[in-house]
Design a protein around this motif. Structure first.
Motif, short mmCIF file in Angstrom:
data_model
loop_
_atom_site.label_atom_id
_atom_site.label_comp_id
_atom_site.label_asym_id
_atom_site.label_seq_id
_atom_site.Cartn_x
_atom_site.Cartn_y
_atom_site.Cartn_z
N TYR A 74 -20.32 -21.41 4.13
CA TYR A 74 -20.96 -22.73 4.15
C TYR A 74 -21.92 -22.94 2.99
O TYR A 74 -22.66 -23.92 2.96
N VAL A 75 -21.92 -22.03 2.03
CA VAL A 75 -22.51 -22.30 0.72
C VAL A 75 -21.39 -22.48 -0.30
O VAL A 75 -21.33 -23.49 -1.00
N LYS A 107 -19.51 -36.12 4.01
CA LYS A 107 -20.83 -36.38 3.39
C LYS A 107 -21.78 -35.21 3.62
O LYS A 107 -22.52 -34.82 2.72
N ARG A 108 -21.76 -34.66 4.84
CA ARG A 108 -22.63 -33.51 5.12
C ARG A 108 -22.35 -32.38 4.14
O ARG A 108 -23.25 -31.77 3.58
N ILE A 118 -20.82 -32.46 1.20
CA ILE A 118 -21.18 -32.80 -0.19
C ILE A 118 -22.69 -32.61 -0.38
O ILE A 118 -23.14 -32.05 -1.39
N MET A 119 -23.47 -33.04 0.62
CA MET A 119 -24.93 -32.93 0.47
C MET A 119 -25.40 -31.47 0.51
O MET A 119 -26.27 -31.08 -0.26
N ILE A 120 -24.81 -30.67 1.41
CA ILE A 120 -25.17 -29.24 1.45
C ILE A 120 -24.84 -28.59 0.10
O ILE A 120 -25.65 -27.84 -0.47
N THR A 124 -24.49 -30.05 -2.85
CA THR A 124 -25.36 -30.61 -3.89
C THR A 124 -26.71 -29.91 -3.86
O THR A 124 -27.27 -29.52 -4.89
N TYR A 125 -27.22 -29.72 -2.64
CA TYR A 125 -28.51 -29.05 -2.47
C TYR A 125 -28.43 -27.60 -2.96
O TYR A 125 -29.29 -27.14 -3.72
#
Lengths: 95, 483
Positions: free
Chosen positions: B307-308, B353-354, B356-358, B360-361
């Motif tokens: 999940y990374v 979206k979740r 993509i945001m993880i 991106t972070y």
């Protein structure tokens, strides 16, 4: 790891996503839970471990520097939302 | 007709018992009869399938047919098909008709298969239950209140319900093996690089791999034979010869060393699922295999690592969906930023979206070392665990999924719980190893999968090991009631 709503707004902007004010709290909670899961990684000492970017030990293949594709612009642009004279149209960028 | 395996269908076509057109019509009728309810298909290509069946019949008549010529199959809607919509389960690509065919599609077409249509899937292959699809949930043919698994849930359910002879899927963290387990069929994720990724819409490029979903290991061998091979259009395609998979199916298993990782049988695994897996392993002992306890000490970190890595790669890959060149575009954009943001926010669903945001972070300035670099280091450790294990054993076995199929809606609001459905499958993707799931003894009428993981490019061994169990048992022959 707990993300603030302002963090979510910042990440969403970097990802060019819009998150509405009503969604912010829920998204912040979900992302924080995922980051908590991810932080299990911190339990392991990885000092000196070579990062693995890719599963196979392969070298980048090179090819002859010659033209292999034909011009298919019209074919590819047929599925574009808006084009003109072979160009993709977007809202005006320079005022 | 629909209950026959690919080998039987091919023999029937050759012997003239039925034509490809008749076979194709029979499957199309079954799709019409059952799919309003199951929702396995996003698009059905009726006319195109019949035209292709006519061409296949001509090849069978003139003697130029291959093993799969005339056999109706379905493609996961992640593989680009020119002239037929490729949605990837997303509103973003609801209007997308690819200008070219994926290599997998082209190869199976060249082999003479008939494409019945495109199957439902989690949006951009991100999900383990098929509930994130823009086109609605797929129902499990064994019990319509249950999920079929995901992300290749439409393909798995379609094969289980006998709506096609076989189907293609993709597996980034278990998306072929987990739905195969939950739907009681055979699924194979090949070694990374074995099957071309060209024209397969990218989710996480260092993990994605295409493979077959079938009713038996012998069928999977036929499908993989047609799908595998070097493709100059995929920069990570393996330049390695493709062996004769069907020819290895019957090899003797005496002396085979099977490793059972203790971490795969610890807490979190349903006790009845564990018992079914052990019953299958006992069969292998009867066949003369030796069972060895092994350890994959870092496997407990595979979900966290995944999940990374997967979101990081997805945030990069999905940046191409910008409303400019293809796909969804918002109405009346005020300016360029508004065009990007609204097109993407309207086009993508919540799970995409979740992720993509993880991603991106994890890739953003100041966090890269703590997340992405750390994950790549643990990926190395997970991979080394396997390297050591394969010094001792020929294959590794365990459960495919910690539970049987769960109820639709049960985990939909809790991403982290959903992610743990893939706890046993993800490590093979991180290491790039081939893995299979085959049906074993069901629990309370719900299918259970045995996972078999092999060393790099050992698909032939996996198929052999799976086929020998299928020769000695009939778990894989069970069909859901009413199909």
């Amino acid at each position: 790891m707990s993300l603030e709503q302002s963090d979510v707004e910042n990440i969403a902007h970097l990802a060019r996503l819009a998150v509405s004010p009503e969604e912010l709290e829920g998204v912040a909670g979900d992302l924080s839970n995922i980051l908590t899961l991810v932080e299990q990684m911190n339990a392991v000492d990885t000092g000196g471990v070579v990062p693995m970017a890719h599963p196979l030990h392969m070298a980048q293949r090179l090819r002859e520097d010659s033209v292999t594709e034909s011009d298919q612009r019209d074919h590819f642009q047929a599925i574009a939302p808006e084009t003109e004279a072979g160009l993709y149209l977007v809202p005006k960028v320079i005022e | 007709m629909h209950d026959k395996t690919l080998t039987e269908l091919a023999a029937g076509l050759r012997a003239g018992e039925f034509s490809s057109v008749e076979l194709t019509r029979a499957y199309l009728e079954r799709i019409e009869q059952f799919d309003t309810d199951l929702n396995c298909f996003i698009s059905v290509a009726r006319e195109r399938a019949l035209a292709s069946a006519e061409r296949a019949d001509a090849r069978i008549r003139d003697g130029s047919a291959d093993a799969l010529t005339g056999i109706p199959i379905a493609h996961k809607d992640i593989f680009c098909t020119s002239g037929l919509r490729t949605s990837c389960g997303s509103k973003m690509l609801d209007n997308f008709v690819a200008p070219y065919d994926a290599t997998v599609v082209a190869r199976l077409e060249a082999a003479g298969t008939v494409m019945l249509g495109k199957t439902n899937m989690d949006e951009f292959a991100m999900g383990s239950s098929n509930e994130t699809s823009f086109y609605g949930v797929v129902r499990n043919p064994w019990d319509r209140t249950l999920v079929p698994g995901g992300s290749s849930g439409g393909s798995a359910a379609a094969v289980a319900a006998r709506l096609c002879g076989a189907a293609t899927g993709t597996d980034t963290g278990g998306s072929i093996r987990q739905p195969a387990a939950l739907c009681g069929i055979t699924g194979l994720k090949p070694t990374y690089g074995r099957v071309s990724r060209y024209g397969m819409i990218a989710f996480a490029s260092s993990l994605d791999q295409g493979g077959p979903l079938t009713r038996s290991a012998a069928d999977a061998a036929l499908m993989l034979q047609a799908m595998a091979g070097f493709d100059p259009r995929d920069s990570t395609s393996a330049q390695q010869a493709v062996p004769d998979y069907s020819g290895q199916l019957d090899a003797d298993l005496r002396g085979l060393k099977i490793g059972l990782p203790r971490e795969y049988f610890e807490s979190g695994l349903d006790a009845e699922v564990a018992a079914s897996v052990q019953a299958a392993i006992a069969e292998y002992r009867h066949m003369g295999a030796e069972v060895v306890d092994i350890s994959l000490p870092n496997s407990g970190l595979s979900v966290a690592t995944y999940y990374v890595v997967a979101p990081a790669e997805c945030s990069s890959n999905l940046s191409r969906f910008d409303g400019v060149r293809f796909g969804h575009r918002c109405e009346q954009p005020k300016n360029l930023e508004d065009l990007y943001k609204r097109s993407r926010s309207e086009g993508f669903g919540a799970e995409v979206k979740r992720r993509i945001m993880i991603g991106t972070y994890a890739l953003s300035a100041g966090y890269y070392d703590a997340y992405y670099l750390k994950a790549q280091q643990i990926r190395q450790l997970i991979s080394e665990d396997f390297r050591k294990a394969f010094g001792q054993v020929d294959v590794i076995m365990g459960p495919t999924s910690p539970t049987t199929a769960f109820a639709i809606g049960e985990k939909a609001d809790d991403p982290v719980t959903m992610y743990l459905s893939d706890i046993y499958t993800i490590a093979a993707n991180l290491a790039g190893l081939p893995g299979m799931s085959i049906p074993v003894r069901p629990v309370a009428g719900r299918p259970v999968g045995l996972q078999i993981i092999g060393n790099y490019f050992q698909e032939g061994k996996l198929l052999n090991v799976a086929h020998r169990l299928q020769r000695e048992s009939d778990w894989h022959l069970a069909a859901p009631v009413g199909f």
